[in-house]
Design an enzyme around this catalytic site. Structure first.
Site, PDB file in Angstrom:
ATOM      1  N   ASP A   1       0.836  -1.198   0.000  1.00  0.00           N
ATOM      2  CA  ASP A   1       0.000   0.000   0.000  1.00  0.00           C
ATOM      3  C   ASP A   1       0.873   1.250   0.000  1.00  0.00           C
ATOM      4  O   ASP A   1       1.986   1.244   0.543  1.00  0.00           O
ATOM      5  CB  ASP A   1      -0.888   0.032   1.249  1.00  0.00           C
ATOM      6  CG  ASP A   1      -2.154  -0.782   1.078  1.00  0.00           C
ATOM      7  OD1 ASP A   1      -2.563  -1.019  -0.070  1.00  0.00           O
ATOM      8  OD2 ASP A   1      -2.724  -1.186   2.106  1.00  0.00           O
TER       9      ASP A   1
ATOM     10  N   ARG B   1      -1.793  -0.759  -8.688  1.00  0.00           N
ATOM     11  CA  ARG B   1      -3.111  -0.319  -8.229  1.00  0.00           C
ATOM     12  C   ARG B   1      -3.128   1.203  -8.248  1.00  0.00           C
ATOM     13  O   ARG B   1      -2.213   1.856  -7.712  1.00  0.00           O
ATOM     14  CB  ARG B   1      -3.402  -0.805  -6.807  1.00  0.00           C
ATOM     15  CG  ARG B   1      -4.770  -0.309  -6.282  1.00  0.00           C
ATOM     16  CD  ARG B   1      -4.867  -0.400  -4.771  1.00  0.00           C
ATOM     17  NE  ARG B   1      -4.991  -1.764  -4.308  1.00  0.00           N
ATOM     18  CZ  ARG B   1      -4.684  -2.156  -3.067  1.00  0.00           C
ATOM     19  NH1 ARG B   1      -4.201  -1.279  -2.199  1.00  0.00           N
ATOM     20  NH2 ARG B   1      -4.830  -3.420  -2.709  1.00  0.00           N
TER      21      ARG B   1
END
Length: 307
Positions: free
Chosen positions: A133, A184
């Site tokens: 992330d 992402r």
């Protein structure tokens, strides 16, 4: 600053109050379960299995960030390894998400790199994909360095995240192209100053769409993380117009948010993943979810009033 950004800034500021955190932890547990699968690995795996039954894959995330000492970082590594080993025995797609500050990035970049290397060494043989992330802007550079170092070491089953609201993101995407990253793309959920990030929601949305199209044109595998029907529709139309097959991109949505949309996209043949967080360190995550939509604040207030 527009109203959306002003709302988010205010909520994130209030959420840092220890009194507010204590109140929500005490009286809003029902709301927490809407967005967090539970506090245990077993609860998270049950949630993932339910999603699989609906055609939606799960991204499992043991919540935690910004640890204060090395012992905490190593404890989180062990918790993630427990998750990796459990997923390795499952018949469905295996996917883990983590934060580098959970593994001690703020203490030492070398520590975070070492602990993540240990996770990947167990994840790759088990077919478990690991997504790093992206956190707030002061940590972007170090996060990208760790990702590049792991790719240079030969790890393939690891992906990265870029945030469309940061001015730097297009350059970061172009710099990563030689690595052919599994990427992402998100809007961004942290409170960022105008010196480093777009403050207008329309510009942030436009950037997300621009970056998605750029990544698809470059042939990258792209995970588009959005709940915006307009954005989802635009990505679908763009991919179809260019003849990009459905197995070259996917949609990622949050657990508990628009589940009917997740199922509908899956029925249409798109790869859909729901981000399934679990663990006891859920408060920072919930704060960011509340800050994303005013409707979530009303849910909090209703939970507090109703106990």
């Amino acid at each position: 600053m527009n109203l959306d950004l002003a709302y988010r800034s205010l909520v994130l500021k209030v959420a840092h109050s220890p009194q507010v955190e204590a109140l929500i932890r005490r009286r809003a547990r029902g709301l927490v379960r809407r967005y967090v699968a539970g506090e245990s690995l077993e609860e998270a795996l049950r949630a993932a299995e339910r999603l699989e039954g609906e055609g939606v894959h799960a991204i499992l995330d043991l919540l935690g960030e910004m640890v204060a000492d090395e012992a905490q970082a190593r404890a989180f590594q062990e918790g993630i390894l427990e998750l990796v080993r459990a997923l390795g025995e499952k018949p469905w797609p295996r996917y883990v998400s983590l934060k580098l500050t959970q593994l001690g990035l703020d203490l030492s970049e070398g520590l975070a790199l070492s602990l993540l290397r240990g996770i990947l060494a167990e994840a790759e043989p088990r077919g478990v994909f690991v997504r790093i992330d992206m956190e707030d802007s002061p940590r972007v550079e170090a996060t990208l360095r760790v990702y590049k170092a792991l790719r240079a070491e030969g790890f393939e089953g690891v992906g990265i995240v870029l945030q469309s609201y940061l001015y730097r993101t297009e350059k970061d995407l172009l710099d990563l192209l030689p690595l052919r990253p599994n990427l992402r793309l998100v809007k961004g959920a942290y409170r960022e100053p105008k010196e480093v990030a777009f403050q207008d929601k329309r510009l942030i949305d436009a950037q997300l769409l621009h970056l998605t199209k750029l990544a698809l044109h470059e042939g990258l595998y792209v995970a588009v993380a959005t709940h915006d029907p307009r954005m989802i529709g635009e990505v679908k139309r763009h991919a179809e117009a260019l003849g990009i097959p459905k197995d070259r991109f996917e949609f990622q949505l949050l657990y508990g948010v628009r589940p009917e949309e997740q199922r509908r996209l899956a029925r249409e043949g798109y790869t859909v993943r729901a981000y399934v967080p679990y663990g006891t360190h859920w408060y920072p995550y919930l704060s960011r979810r509340i800050a994303e939509r005013p409707e979530n604040l009303f849910l909090v207030l209703r939970s507090l009033l109703g106990g």
